[in-house]
Design a protein around this motif. Sequence first.
Motif, PDB file in Angstrom:
ATOM      1  N   ILE B 273       0.878  -1.158   0.000  1.00  0.00           N
ATOM      2  CA  ILE B 273       0.000   0.000   0.000  1.00  0.00           C
ATOM      3  C   ILE B 273       0.916   1.208   0.000  1.00  0.00           C
ATOM      4  O   ILE B 273       1.848   1.280   0.794  1.00  0.00           O
ATOM      5  CB  ILE B 273      -0.872  -0.013   1.265  1.00  0.00           C
ATOM      6  CG1 ILE B 273      -1.619  -1.336   1.366  1.00  0.00           C
ATOM      7  CG2 ILE B 273      -1.806   1.166   1.280  1.00  0.00           C
ATOM      8  CD1 ILE B 273      -2.281  -1.564   2.701  1.00  0.00           C
ATOM      9  N   GLN B 274       0.683   2.141  -0.890  1.00  0.00           N
ATOM     10  CA  GLN B 274       1.545   3.317  -0.948  1.00  0.00           C
ATOM     11  C   GLN B 274       1.296   4.212   0.250  1.00  0.00           C
ATOM     12  O   GLN B 274       0.231   4.163   0.858  1.00  0.00           O
ATOM     13  CB  GLN B 274       1.305   4.099  -2.244  1.00  0.00           C
ATOM     14  CG  GLN B 274       1.646   3.318  -3.501  1.00  0.00           C
ATOM     15  CD  GLN B 274       3.052   2.728  -3.450  1.00  0.00           C
ATOM     16  OE1 GLN B 274       3.985   3.338  -2.946  1.00  0.00           O
ATOM     17  NE2 GLN B 274       3.195   1.507  -3.971  1.00  0.00           N
ATOM     18  N   GLY B 275       2.277   5.043   0.575  1.00  0.00           N
ATOM     19  CA  GLY B 275       2.089   6.064   1.595  1.00  0.00           C
ATOM     20  C   GLY B 275       2.108   5.533   3.011  1.00  0.00           C
ATOM     21  O   GLY B 275       2.499   4.405   3.261  1.00  0.00           O
ATOM     22  N   LEU B 276       1.687   6.379   3.926  1.00  0.00           N
ATOM     23  CA  LEU B 276       1.768   6.080   5.351  1.00  0.00           C
ATOM     24  C   LEU B 276       0.389   6.165   5.991  1.00  0.00           C
ATOM     25  O   LEU B 276      -0.478   6.863   5.491  1.00  0.00           O
ATOM     26  CB  LEU B 276       2.673   7.116   6.031  1.00  0.00           C
ATOM     27  CG  LEU B 276       4.107   7.217   5.532  1.00  0.00           C
ATOM     28  CD1 LEU B 276       4.781   8.430   6.142  1.00  0.00           C
ATOM     29  CD2 LEU B 276       4.863   5.961   5.887  1.00  0.00           C
ATOM     30  N   ARG B 292      -4.395   6.858   0.330  1.00  0.00           N
ATOM     31  CA  ARG B 292      -3.478   5.771  -0.017  1.00  0.00           C
ATOM     32  C   ARG B 292      -4.118   4.795  -0.999  1.00  0.00           C
ATOM     33  O   ARG B 292      -3.496   3.810  -1.395  1.00  0.00           O
ATOM     34  CB  ARG B 292      -3.084   4.986   1.242  1.00  0.00           C
ATOM     35  CG  ARG B 292      -2.391   5.812   2.293  1.00  0.00           C
ATOM     36  CD  ARG B 292      -2.111   4.987   3.539  1.00  0.00           C
ATOM     37  NE  ARG B 292      -1.019   4.046   3.357  1.00  0.00           N
ATOM     38  CZ  ARG B 292      -0.684   3.121   4.255  1.00  0.00           C
ATOM     39  NH1 ARG B 292      -1.377   2.994   5.367  1.00  0.00           N
ATOM     40  NH2 ARG B 292       0.322   2.303   4.035  1.00  0.00           N
TER      41      ARG B 292
END
Lengths: 329, 330
Positions: B273-276, B292
């Motif tokens: 999963i991209q991002g935080l 995300r």
Amino acid sequence: MTTLLEVNNLKKHFPIKGGGIIPRKVGAVKAVDGVSFKVRKGETLGLVGESGCGKSTTGRSILNLINPSEGEVLYKGQDISKLKGEKLRKLRQDIQIIFQDPYASLNPRMTVEQIIEEPMKAFNIPKKERAEKVEYFLNKVGLSSYHKHRYPHQFSGGQRQRIGIARALTVNPELIICDEPVSALDVSIQAQVVNLMEDLQKEFDLTYIFIAHDLSVVHHISDRVAVMYLGEIVEVGEVDELYSNPKHPYTQALLSAIPEANPHKKKERIMLEGDLPSPSNPPEGCKFHTRCPFAEEQCRVKHPDLKSVAAGDHQAACHLVKEVVEEPV
Amino acid sequence: MEQEPILSVSNLHTQFHTKSGIVKAVDGVSFDIRPGETLGIVGESGSGKSITAMSIMRLIKDPGKIAKGDIMFKGESLLSKSNREMRAIRGDRISMVFQDPMTSLNPVFTVEKQMVETIRAHRNVSKKQAVDRAVELLDLVGIPSARSRLKSYPHEFSGGMRQRVMIALALSCDPEVLIADEPTTALDVTIQAQILELLQRLQKELGMAIIMITHDLGVVAEVCERVMVMYAGKPVEFAHVHELFDHPKHPYTWGLIGSIPKIVKEKVRLEPIQGLPPDLRALPKGCSFAPRCKHAMDQCLEVDPALLEESDNHHVRCLLYEEKEKVVTS
């Protein structure tokens, strides 16, 4: 493929000292007890095992962060286990390490820029080049150049691990020892870091020794895998061969214990009885015999050595597995 | 005939009032659990799964408080109980196993002292009877030579053995609900397998309900019947375990499943999963996962979706499905 690193009969025994005014050595914790393996250029060797099996000590002994008690570590044919001072320092330009805990391995009082340029300072790289490289590697690991003035506490665990990777890359190492680099991260972040490490390996032609206890991550990233138990390698082989055709009873038990994300599959599980014996007083004979469901008389007396058990350089240290001698081609 | 739920949580909101704003750690969680059932709560750090458990046990301390919702245990609200009544329930009717067995046992007392104390706090028995019960419990969880091990201190046990002691302690009064908060996360895989098997065997023998909190989808697949996936304090998907793995519906669940490396011959690249994860003090408007999400639409950034029953007993909180409903009805 050429052999980049060769470890022969590496041992690390930590002394146990008794009380009294002049403490005498009363025993030893045999953290690493005769480990031999080879790492080929460009490959990833996975080193797996449970806590206390000596995988991290092995990794650190290679870099001489812990002085090995015995054995040799050949890097490009040269024994590096006895190097000291300037020569040892020079060597660490070629071999770098990434640590497990992204919270403890970055100095909280330094900015990201200072952290990343520190190894380059140690190798006298001029200031201008250092500044360029900091930005270059920050971008390479998926961070931005405006991050460089921030402090470690301003980053999440995954981002910190990226900083640690950038720091290791700045001096153009050939071999990176990755000591549980993703164990402290959440799974979605773990996957990001694993992908990043794969990309960097391709781009910079890196060789990894990947130390981890998570068998699925090790399977994913490694070309070959060595399984450790109580300071020894019990089985080593190509990753697919080892996972699909494990020979040593410990490897079989370890692989059967992985919980799989598939509720339909009820696995046949080999349950190991009891706990890991103490490395200060390991069992006689085969070290695994106290927990092995198949142990025989000879296992209690005679220590098994690694031998070829299947094609493709697949070796195991078990009396009960037949030796297979490959025909020389 | 379905049994009555033994514990129901409805619309639970637990918030922490900090200097930098209100942290909505749990934001509208509802579920119920029946005797003998295992419910899994999965999510990453900060998703609110442990705070949900702490709220059930009423262990939330200042500056946190349960702002809204109710927790019913056998038809009675736990939130309206006095502290004294709550103490009688905790460790007796509902008990909890924590992640780290080293910090949840008291290092300066023997296991015997800690177990006897717990048993005598809830049962009117003599010290001798309590010791006998303690021996019985250690036997039950598979600790060899239980009577002599009672005199040991926690540091004299290995990690796996310590977790068994914790489980014995939690079971000392035959609880009806056992909350296991990451009970195997600190353990090695072979020990983890032993502990999971132990919990399943004890559940069969004692018929308790288990709430299994974990971040490991492998553990969920192994032991749970129904699963709630949490993200940023909210349940995003809730389904039977087979349904969840066969037909995951929420993009976050897709991401979680795509992030786990699978042990198969042909290696595929992981799909993280991209991002935080978001800052819980400043959650984005609309769906918390939208920033995300690969499938996010414009309206995801505006509208916070509700938890919908998408198919039989499969709930999902995502606009992708509301959209579909609309198309079907119009």
